[in-house]
Design a protein around this motif. Structure first.
Motif, PDB file in Angstrom:
ATOM      1  N   PRO A 182     -29.413  29.277  22.982  1.00  0.00           N
ATOM      2  CA  PRO A 182     -30.176  28.769  24.120  1.00  0.00           C
ATOM      3  C   PRO A 182     -29.865  29.491  25.435  1.00  0.00           C
ATOM      4  CG  PRO A 182     -28.324  27.344  23.732  1.00  0.00           C
ATOM      5  CD  PRO A 182     -28.283  28.418  22.666  1.00  0.00           C
ATOM      6  N   PHE A 183     -28.948  30.450  25.394  1.00  0.00           N
ATOM      7  CA  PHE A 183     -28.473  31.087  26.624  1.00  0.00           C
ATOM      8  C   PHE A 183     -29.117  32.451  26.855  1.00  0.00           C
ATOM      9  CE2 PHE A 183     -24.940  28.325  25.228  1.00  0.00           C
ATOM     10  CZ  PHE A 183     -25.058  27.389  26.248  1.00  0.00           C
ATOM     11  N   PRO A 184     -29.049  32.968  28.093  1.00  0.00           N
ATOM     12  CA  PRO A 184     -29.721  34.233  28.418  1.00  0.00           C
ATOM     13  C   PRO A 184     -29.014  35.485  27.896  1.00  0.00           C
ATOM     14  CG  PRO A 184     -28.667  33.332  30.370  1.00  0.00           C
ATOM     15  CD  PRO A 184     -28.513  32.312  29.280  1.00  0.00           C
ATOM     16  N   GLU A 185     -27.808  35.370  27.401  1.00  0.00           N
ATOM     17  CA  GLU A 185     -27.072  36.533  26.914  1.00  0.00           C
ATOM     18  C   GLU A 185     -27.106  36.575  25.387  1.00  0.00           C
ATOM     19  OE1 GLU A 185     -22.697  38.586  27.526  1.00  0.00           O
ATOM     20  OE2 GLU A 185     -23.296  36.896  28.762  1.00  0.00           O
ATOM     21  N   THR A 186     -27.268  37.769  24.829  1.00  0.00           N
ATOM     22  CA  THR A 186     -27.348  37.936  23.377  1.00  0.00           C
ATOM     23  C   THR A 186     -25.997  37.672  22.724  1.00  0.00           C
ATOM     24  OG1 THR A 186     -29.111  39.554  23.634  1.00  0.00           O
ATOM     25  CG2 THR A 186     -27.923  39.571  21.548  1.00  0.00           C
ATOM     26  N   ASP A 187     -26.033  36.943  21.611  1.00  0.00           N
ATOM     27  CA  ASP A 187     -24.839  36.605  20.840  1.00  0.00           C
ATOM     28  C   ASP A 187     -24.939  37.309  19.492  1.00  0.00           C
ATOM     29  OD1 ASP A 187     -22.616  35.463  19.676  1.00  0.00           O
ATOM     30  OD2 ASP A 187     -23.380  33.420  19.703  1.00  0.00           O
ATOM     31  N   SER A 191     -20.605  38.829   6.666  1.00  0.00           N
ATOM     32  CA  SER A 191     -21.904  39.469   6.869  1.00  0.00           C
ATOM     33  C   SER A 191     -21.839  40.439   8.040  1.00  0.00           C
ATOM     34  CB  SER A 191     -22.985  38.422   7.123  1.00  0.00           C
ATOM     35  OG  SER A 191     -22.868  37.895   8.432  1.00  0.00           O
ATOM     36  N   SER A 192     -22.790  41.331   8.069  1.00  0.00           N
ATOM     37  CA  SER A 192     -22.935  42.225   9.220  1.00  0.00           C
ATOM     38  C   SER A 192     -23.379  41.384  10.411  1.00  0.00           C
ATOM     39  CB  SER A 192     -23.991  43.291   8.940  1.00  0.00           C
ATOM     40  OG  SER A 192     -23.593  44.087   7.853  1.00  0.00           O
ATOM     41  N   PRO A 193     -22.986  41.781  11.622  1.00  0.00           N
ATOM     42  CA  PRO A 193     -23.416  41.013  12.800  1.00  0.00           C
ATOM     43  C   PRO A 193     -24.935  41.060  12.978  1.00  0.00           C
ATOM     44  CG  PRO A 193     -21.643  42.540  13.360  1.00  0.00           C
ATOM     45  CD  PRO A 193     -22.087  42.868  11.977  1.00  0.00           C
ATOM     46  N   VAL A 194     -25.494  39.921  13.346  1.00  0.00           N
ATOM     47  CA  VAL A 194     -26.924  39.801  13.623  1.00  0.00           C
ATOM     48  C   VAL A 194     -27.059  39.343  15.064  1.00  0.00           C
ATOM     49  CG1 VAL A 194     -29.041  38.565  13.031  1.00  0.00           C
ATOM     50  CG2 VAL A 194     -27.440  39.230  11.235  1.00  0.00           C
ATOM     51  N   GLU A 195     -27.950  40.004  15.805  1.00  0.00           N
ATOM     52  CA  GLU A 195     -28.133  39.647  17.213  1.00  0.00           C
ATOM     53  C   GLU A 195     -29.075  38.454  17.345  1.00  0.00           C
ATOM     54  OE1 GLU A 195     -29.207  42.913  19.684  1.00  0.00           O
ATOM     55  OE2 GLU A 195     -27.249  43.877  19.427  1.00  0.00           O
ATOM     56  N   ALA A 196     -28.566  37.408  17.989  1.00  0.00           N
ATOM     57  CA  ALA A 196     -29.375  36.239  18.333  1.00  0.00           C
ATOM     58  C   ALA A 196     -29.656  36.336  19.826  1.00  0.00           C
ATOM     59  CB  ALA A 196     -28.634  34.955  18.000  1.00  0.00           C
ATOM     60  N   SER A 228     -18.775  33.530  13.281  1.00  0.00           N
ATOM     61  CA  SER A 228     -18.056  34.066  14.439  1.00  0.00           C
ATOM     62  C   SER A 228     -19.085  34.582  15.458  1.00  0.00           C
ATOM     63  CB  SER A 228     -17.086  35.178  14.022  1.00  0.00           C
ATOM     64  OG  SER A 228     -17.808  36.268  13.482  1.00  0.00           O
ATOM     65  N   HIS A 229     -18.668  34.641  16.722  1.00  0.00           N
ATOM     66  CA  HIS A 229     -19.546  35.024  17.821  1.00  0.00           C
ATOM     67  C   HIS A 229     -18.920  36.170  18.604  1.00  0.00           C
ATOM     68  CE1 HIS A 229     -21.714  31.143  17.365  1.00  0.00           C
ATOM     69  NE2 HIS A 229     -20.525  30.728  16.998  1.00  0.00           N
ATOM     70  N   ARG A 230     -19.761  37.117  19.012  1.00  0.00           N
ATOM     71  CA  ARG A 230     -19.337  38.212  19.896  1.00  0.00           C
ATOM     72  C   ARG A 230     -20.451  38.518  20.887  1.00  0.00           C
ATOM     73  NH1 ARG A 230     -17.419  43.394  16.703  1.00  0.00           N
ATOM     74  NH2 ARG A 230     -19.562  43.099  16.032  1.00  0.00           N
ATOM     75  N   ARG A 231     -20.036  38.897  22.073  1.00  0.00           N
ATOM     76  CA  ARG A 231     -21.020  39.307  23.076  1.00  0.00           C
ATOM     77  C   ARG A 231     -21.587  40.670  22.686  1.00  0.00           C
ATOM     78  NH1 ARG A 231     -20.888  36.184  27.648  1.00  0.00           N
ATOM     79  NH2 ARG A 231     -19.025  34.932  27.895  1.00  0.00           N
ATOM     80  N   ALA A 232     -22.892  40.823  22.863  1.00  0.00           N
ATOM     81  CA  ALA A 232     -23.500  42.129  22.591  1.00  0.00           C
ATOM     82  C   ALA A 232     -23.123  43.078  23.720  1.00  0.00           C
ATOM     83  CB  ALA A 232     -25.022  41.978  22.502  1.00  0.00           C
TER      84      ALA A 232
END
Length: 117
Positions: A62-67, A85-90, A112-116
């Protein structure tokens, strides 16, 4: 004696009113640091479902930054291979689906979550 009881009850009533009045006073809010506020607006909300040996995760950002989200599956059997799994950009306001599986039972699954970058 009658005067002191009246004074005692007035004192108790005054203390009670002052205490309640203090609790009702709005407390000043300190403005949040812009950097701290920006850091808090991150991270997709994920639901992980396990059905037999298959795992599905739905993540909505729901946020403006890609996760960048990844699904991690830990299998219950020692000989079964755990997967990441490979990271997928949300992106903002986007929902993504991640899937994984084990040959037999699933021991644990998480995202798991990472900033793009």
């Amino acid at each position: 004696m009658r005067l002191s009881r009246r004074m005692a009850s007035l004192s108790v009533a005054a203390a009670l009113v002052l205490t309640l009045a203090y609790e009702a006073v709005p407390h000043a809010r300190v403005p949040a640091d812009d950097e701290q506020e920006r850091a808090d607006l991150f991270g997709a909300a994920c639901r992980v479902r396990v059905n037999d040996s298959r795992v599905t995760a739905f993540c909505h950002n729901p946020f403006p930054e890609t996760d960048r989200v990844s699904l991690h599956v830990e299998c219950a059997r020692w000989w079964d291979i755990d997967t990441d799994s490979s990271p997928v950009e949300a992106g903002p306001a986007q929902t993504v689906r991640l899937t994984g599986r084990c040959w037999k039972e699933v021991g644990d699954a998480w995202v798991s979550h990472r900033r793009a970058s």
